[in-house]
Every structure is written in structure tokens, then in C-alpha cells.
Motif scaffolding. Sequence first.
Motif, PDB file in Angstrom:
ATOM      1  N   GLY A  87       0.793  -1.224   0.000  1.00 24.70           N
ATOM      2  CA  GLY A  87       0.000   0.000   0.000  1.00 24.70           C
ATOM      3  C   GLY A  87       0.824   1.272   0.000  1.00 24.70           C
ATOM      4  N   PHE A  88       2.146   1.148  -0.186  1.00 21.17           N
ATOM      5  CA  PHE A  88       2.960   2.378  -0.190  1.00 21.17           C
ATOM      6  C   PHE A  88       2.749   3.180  -1.475  1.00 21.17           C
ATOM      7  CE2 PHE A  88       5.982  -0.677  -2.089  1.00 21.17           C
ATOM      8  CZ  PHE A  88       6.458   0.033  -3.170  1.00 21.17           C
ATOM      9  N   GLY A  89       2.197   2.539  -2.490  1.00 25.77           N
ATOM     10  CA  GLY A  89       1.872   3.273  -3.734  1.00 25.77           C
ATOM     11  C   GLY A  89       3.096   3.543  -4.567  1.00 25.77           C
ATOM     12  N   ASP A  90       3.731   4.651  -4.278  1.00 29.79           N
ATOM     13  CA  ASP A  90       4.972   4.954  -4.995  1.00 29.79           C
ATOM     14  C   ASP A  90       5.892   5.737  -4.072  1.00 29.79           C
ATOM     15  OD1 ASP A  90       4.933   8.007  -5.619  1.00 29.79           O
ATOM     16  OD2 ASP A  90       2.927   7.338  -6.217  1.00 29.79           O
ATOM     17  N   THR A  91       7.176   5.669  -4.363  1.00 27.20           N
ATOM     18  CA  THR A  91       8.151   6.416  -3.572  1.00 27.20           C
ATOM     19  C   THR A  91       9.197   7.042  -4.486  1.00 27.20           C
ATOM     20  OG1 THR A  91       9.656   4.541  -3.305  1.00 27.20           O
ATOM     21  CG2 THR A  91       7.998   4.848  -1.588  1.00 27.20           C
ATOM     22  N   THR A  92       9.794   8.125  -4.004  1.00 28.66           N
ATOM     23  CA  THR A  92      11.013   8.645  -4.623  1.00 28.66           C
ATOM     24  C   THR A  92      12.024   8.859  -3.498  1.00 28.66           C
ATOM     25  OG1 THR A  92      10.481  10.994  -4.398  1.00 28.66           O
ATOM     26  CG2 THR A  92       9.679   9.899  -6.389  1.00 28.66           C
ATOM     27  N   SER A  93      13.283   8.763  -3.842  1.00 26.67           N
ATOM     28  CA  SER A  93      14.334   9.005  -2.850  1.00 26.67           C
ATOM     29  C   SER A  93      15.632   9.317  -3.576  1.00 26.67           C
ATOM     30  CB  SER A  93      14.526   7.785  -1.947  1.00 26.67           C
ATOM     31  OG  SER A  93      14.958   6.674  -2.706  1.00 26.67           O
ATOM     32  N   GLY A 127       3.779  -2.639  -7.571  1.00 29.39           N
ATOM     33  CA  GLY A 127       3.090  -3.422  -8.594  1.00 29.39           C
ATOM     34  C   GLY A 127       1.759  -3.922  -8.078  1.00 29.39           C
ATOM     35  N   SER A 128       0.825  -4.160  -8.994  1.00 23.43           N
ATOM     36  CA  SER A 128      -0.469  -4.725  -8.590  1.00 23.43           C
ATOM     37  C   SER A 128      -0.447  -6.233  -8.830  1.00 23.43           C
ATOM     38  CB  SER A 128      -1.602  -4.053  -9.363  1.00 23.43           C
ATOM     39  OG  SER A 128      -1.280  -3.986 -10.742  1.00 23.43           O
ATOM     40  N   SER A 129      -0.625  -6.660 -10.085  1.00 23.02           N
ATOM     41  CA  SER A 129      -0.605  -8.093 -10.368  1.00 23.02           C
ATOM     42  C   SER A 129       0.824  -8.620 -10.471  1.00 23.02           C
ATOM     43  CB  SER A 129      -1.363  -8.390 -11.661  1.00 23.02           C
ATOM     44  OG  SER A 129      -0.808  -7.646 -12.720  1.00 23.02           O
ATOM     45  N   ASN A 186       3.440  10.126  -4.695  1.00 20.54           N
ATOM     46  CA  ASN A 186       3.747  11.253  -5.580  1.00 20.54           C
ATOM     47  C   ASN A 186       2.857  11.275  -6.821  1.00 20.54           C
ATOM     48  OD1 ASN A 186       6.393  12.165  -4.216  1.00 20.54           O
ATOM     49  ND2 ASN A 186       6.681   9.965  -4.515  1.00 20.54           N
ATOM     50  N   GLY A 187       1.941  10.326  -6.902  1.00 25.82           N
ATOM     51  CA  GLY A 187       1.067  10.266  -8.071  1.00 25.82           C
ATOM     52  C   GLY A 187       1.726   9.648  -9.287  1.00 25.82           C
ATOM     53  N   LEU A 188       2.778   8.848  -9.067  1.00 26.59           N
ATOM     54  CA  LEU A 188       3.440   8.195 -10.199  1.00 26.59           C
ATOM     55  C   LEU A 188       2.541   7.100 -10.766  1.00 26.59           C
ATOM     56  CD1 LEU A 188       7.091   7.778  -8.780  1.00 26.59           C
ATOM     57  CD2 LEU A 188       6.196   9.605 -10.246  1.00 26.59           C
TER      58      LEU A 188
END
Lengths: 260, 382
Positions: free
Chosen positions: A40-46, A71-73, A244-246
Amino acid sequence: MRKIYITVVTSCFLSLSTSVIASDAEGLRIATEVDVRDRGFGDTTSTMTMKLFDQYGNTTSRSIRNKTLEGSSEGDLSLVIFDTPKDVKGTAFLSHTKKAGSDDQWLYLPALKRVKRIASSNQAGPFMGSEFAYEDISSQELEKYDYKFIKMDNYNGLECYVVSYDPVEKKSGYSEQLTWIDKKEYRVQKVDYYDRKKSLLKTLTFKGYKEYKDKFWRADTYEMINHQTGKKTILEFADWTFSNGLTEKDFNKKSLKNIR
Amino acid sequence: MKKLLIWIGSVLCTMQSVATAEISGSVTASYSHFPHSLETSFEDDVSLELKALGHSDFSHWSIDYELVLRKSINDEGKDIIEPRELFVKRSFGDFDISVGNRQFFWGVTESKNVVDFVNQRDSAAGNSTEDKLGATSISTEFYLQDAEIQYVFMPYFRERTFNAQDAHPGLGVSLNKAMFSDHKGSMSGDHAVRYSNSFGEYDIGINGFYGTAREPILNFNNNGTATPYYPEYQALGLDVQFTGASTLYKGEFVKGYQDEIETTAYVLGFESTFYSIASSSWDIGLIGELQFDDRTQAAATRFNVGGLRFTANNASDSNFLVLYAADEAGEQLSYMGQFSHRLNNGLKLEAEYTEFYSSVRGLPFRNLIDDSYFQVSVGYYF
């Protein structure tokens, strides 16, 4: 006397069998919990600084930006962009992780304006000359290992599960990854990597865990020591951002070509 | 030239002052030695190349540039001020449109890209096909999931660069003004289109071209001069790559018409990598390619190319490449060794030795024997 001996041997065997069956299930439960807690973290940048130490103490460093989409599937999508060394500035590595089989990987070479699809069987090879192998930095999908609970242990004052991760992929450079996971938050604290000859090859330790969005733990520092060569690599992460909406469009060939 | 330098400087300053702008680049000093040089030419040369790259973002549109300034002590053909890239791009979601000088990479093979119709080679820079002049163009790109469609219109034709007549490799004669098959000459307008997509392990590209061939035919005249002649060229191409576990299989095929004469060109090859040799960090890559080209400009109809790439996977990214090329009859041979090693974060050392050989008078490689060279370069990156 003979009866007693047989009883002892039998009880040992029964005890061992029960332990194997239980520890397999327990190992999988712990690894699954580690995975579930990070979902459930969705997306990250670092951003990341990679410091390479050779056996003589010489140091070089690299600056890298990371983007990851959960990823989903299938597995996660990740993009790694190199800012230094300056001669490879703008070089980018795109990976689409698969839960089973080889990942899809592309390299963008800015000097040639070329997107080159590359073979991904080099899991055991060093990533950018570091002590991290490609398989160490790729997304750790649950399906990529068999698990076995070994024991409880105290590590850095934390009560930890010690779980053996056995890579399913035959091209892995490891026979086993012995992993310390703290019981309270299910964070990986240490990994001992054993090579195909079952000798201790490397140790990875995680330091400076911080919690983001009240759920997701990320370590500031990864330190990998190669016991066989004396070399060391430290990854220092900073500027973590989540949600971040990626989208998948940020991890395709167009995005590679537009990397700056 | 002074005005041009001032203009480039002012453009760079303007770009730095707006939006998100950054400049990077390199200064590379190269020393070349030609061990078999003829008395009419020079044995040694030193050249300096400055490359400045930048990108400025203005919300939906951007400016990219890659400017190259090169100066040689002995070879005036190498001297160049070239905007390899200087273009404005506007994005409309999955659709981009760009105007200006651009570089494109079309194809999948390593030794030669017969489907790379767009960019002219900067052949005075060296033997590498990777040195290209910017294509003055209006280009569009459309993306749909893994598929990409590119269309490039080039209103102005860029002629190939040549080394000076007494340089390496020099033609030995002075060059006349280029001639074109198309009566509009360099203003005839070229069109190129490419569709590319991925299907599992396969990457496929379909390419089309209508315009003027990038490679000239050199016509030697009785008065001791030569005239580059650029024929008309229409072609359809296909490129395919299959990505295996540790081996890439590649092919490029082109069927076309050059001044209404049917032509065929293709490159077939593979690139296989053996990892962690003898439990070390070294990888060895094996490269094999077969080139076929029946166009007049080709040095031979068929070349076999083989090579080994040694990669240290160390902090300095050290690697060593050896390549061997021979024509079908074994009458033209070329050997090349190339070494690259990063000295520190800003400095990189590169060295190369290339030897040409042919025992048959009149063949192109026979004329290149005296151009065999050793070159060492140190690049400072900023």
C-alpha cells in the motif's frame, strides 16, 4: 539400554521432523508479514549516495535518484537515475520486476540517445561496481524465495526472528540468505548472504529506520560488507517521499528517454 | 565564428537564467599516433573537444542542447562547432513535437545500424558510428503503452564531415562541392518514420525512409579532386531483438532503392555475456555480427565482425573491448582494441588501437593502412 537409545533417536527424529514442518510455515508467515506490512505504499522517490570502499580503504561515491511504483498483479516497477560519476550522468536503469521468471530491464545511454533492452540473468553480478548484486537491489517479491524459520535471536537489543531465505531462481548467486527480522515491527535488520559453496559471502545491515505515513519503515543506511574481499558499500538514502502520483507511464521507454 | 561563439554563449546564459536549467559536459584532450603514416601526412596529432549539454524545463515545453566544439592541431577537417542537439519540445501527454537539431538512435545491432536513416555521421570525429551530426528536423513522437511511433521531417540535408585531404584518413585530393541526385540539393526534404513495440521477449521496429542517402558516393575526377555525390534513397526496414537469459539475438534488414537501383542491407548478430568469470567480478561478452550491404558506398558487400568485451564491474567501470572485422574474401581486415577506465569522479581515461590491413591494391582498407592509429584520451567531466 538398547530400548532407551532407540527412544532417544526416535524422539530426536520426530522432534526434527516437527520442527522442519513448523519452521517452514513459520518462515513463510514471517516473510509474508514483512511483505504485507509494506503493502500500500503506492509509490516512492528518494535520493541515494553510494559509497564504495575497497580493501585498501580507498573511497569513491555515486549519486543516484530512485523512483518505485508498487506493482499490482506483477512486481514493482523501479527507475534508477545516475547523477554521478559525471561521465555517466543521465544514465538510467529501468526494471519491471516479475514475481516469477526473469525481470524486464532496460538501460538508457544518454550519450547515444539509446534505450537498450538488456538480459536480466545477471542477478549475481555487481550493481555499478558495488558489493550489492542486482538481485539485492531488485524488488524482493515473496514468490522469489522458500522460507524457513531458524531461531529467535537478540540483535542490537531487538528481539528478532532469524529466517532462512532460499532463492527459488537457480541463477541466484546465493545458496541462502539468513535474515534477522525484528519481532515488533517486522523490519529486516541484518542479512547474511551465503554463496553457492555455502560460505559466508556478505553481510548487509540496516540502520536509521524511520517511519513514514505512520506505516512504512525505511532505513537511512544500508551497509554491505564482503567478507571474502574485504570491500564494503554503504548506501545512504535521503529525501523519501510517498504517494507522488506516479503511474506506469513514469516507468516506460518514453520516461527513460526523457530522464534529466 | 566569433559571432557564433557569442551567440552560443548568450543562449547558454539565457537558458541558465530561466526555469529549471542545468549544464554539464566534458573537455577531452586526445593524442593520436599513426605508426604507418605516409610522408605526405603527419604522424602525430592532438585534438581538444568541448561538449556542453543542457536541459531547461518550462512546464509543458523544454529546450535541450548538446553543443560540440572540436579543434585539431593538424587536421582542419576535425574542427567543428556543432549543435548536435538544440531543439524545443512541446509535450501533449502521449504526443510530443520537437523542432531543431536532434539525434535519434534507430536500430538494435552494435557494429552498424542500417535502419538508422536519420542522423548524418560526423565521420571526421573518428571511426565510430556513434558520432553523429544533429538532424535539423521537425519530429513527432506518439506513445501508446509499449508502442512508439516517430515521424521525422528534415527540411535541410546535413552533409557528412571529412578529414582534411592530408589527414588521417585523408582522401589525398581536395573535395568539390557536393552533388545531389535530387535537383533541390540539400533542400529536398527527407522523411523518416518508425514504429516500435515490444511483444514479450521480442522488440520490433518497422522503419521507412524517403529522401537523400546519408552516405555519399565519392567520385574521383581527372583534375585531382573528388566530388561527394548523394543519391536519392527510399527504403523500408525491420529491426528485431530477442532478449534471452544471457544472450541477445539481433537483426536489422533494409530493402530499398538508391537512384532507382534496388539495394539490400542487413546486419545479423548476437551478444552473449558470461558472468562472474572464475568466481571474479569480471564478465566477458561475446559479440558476433554479419554485415551485408550491396550499396555502392559499402567498403565490401559482406563483413564478418567478432569481438570480446571484458567488464571488470569495479568502481572505475574498467572495460576492454577487442574487435575483429574481415570481408567475405578475407582481403580486408581490421583489428581494434579499446580500453576505458575512470580515474576519479571527474576524469576518465580511454585508449584505442585500430589497425587496417589489405594486400589487394585498390580496396578501401588498403588505402586505410596508413590511417591505422593509436589514440589516448583524457576526459574531464563537469
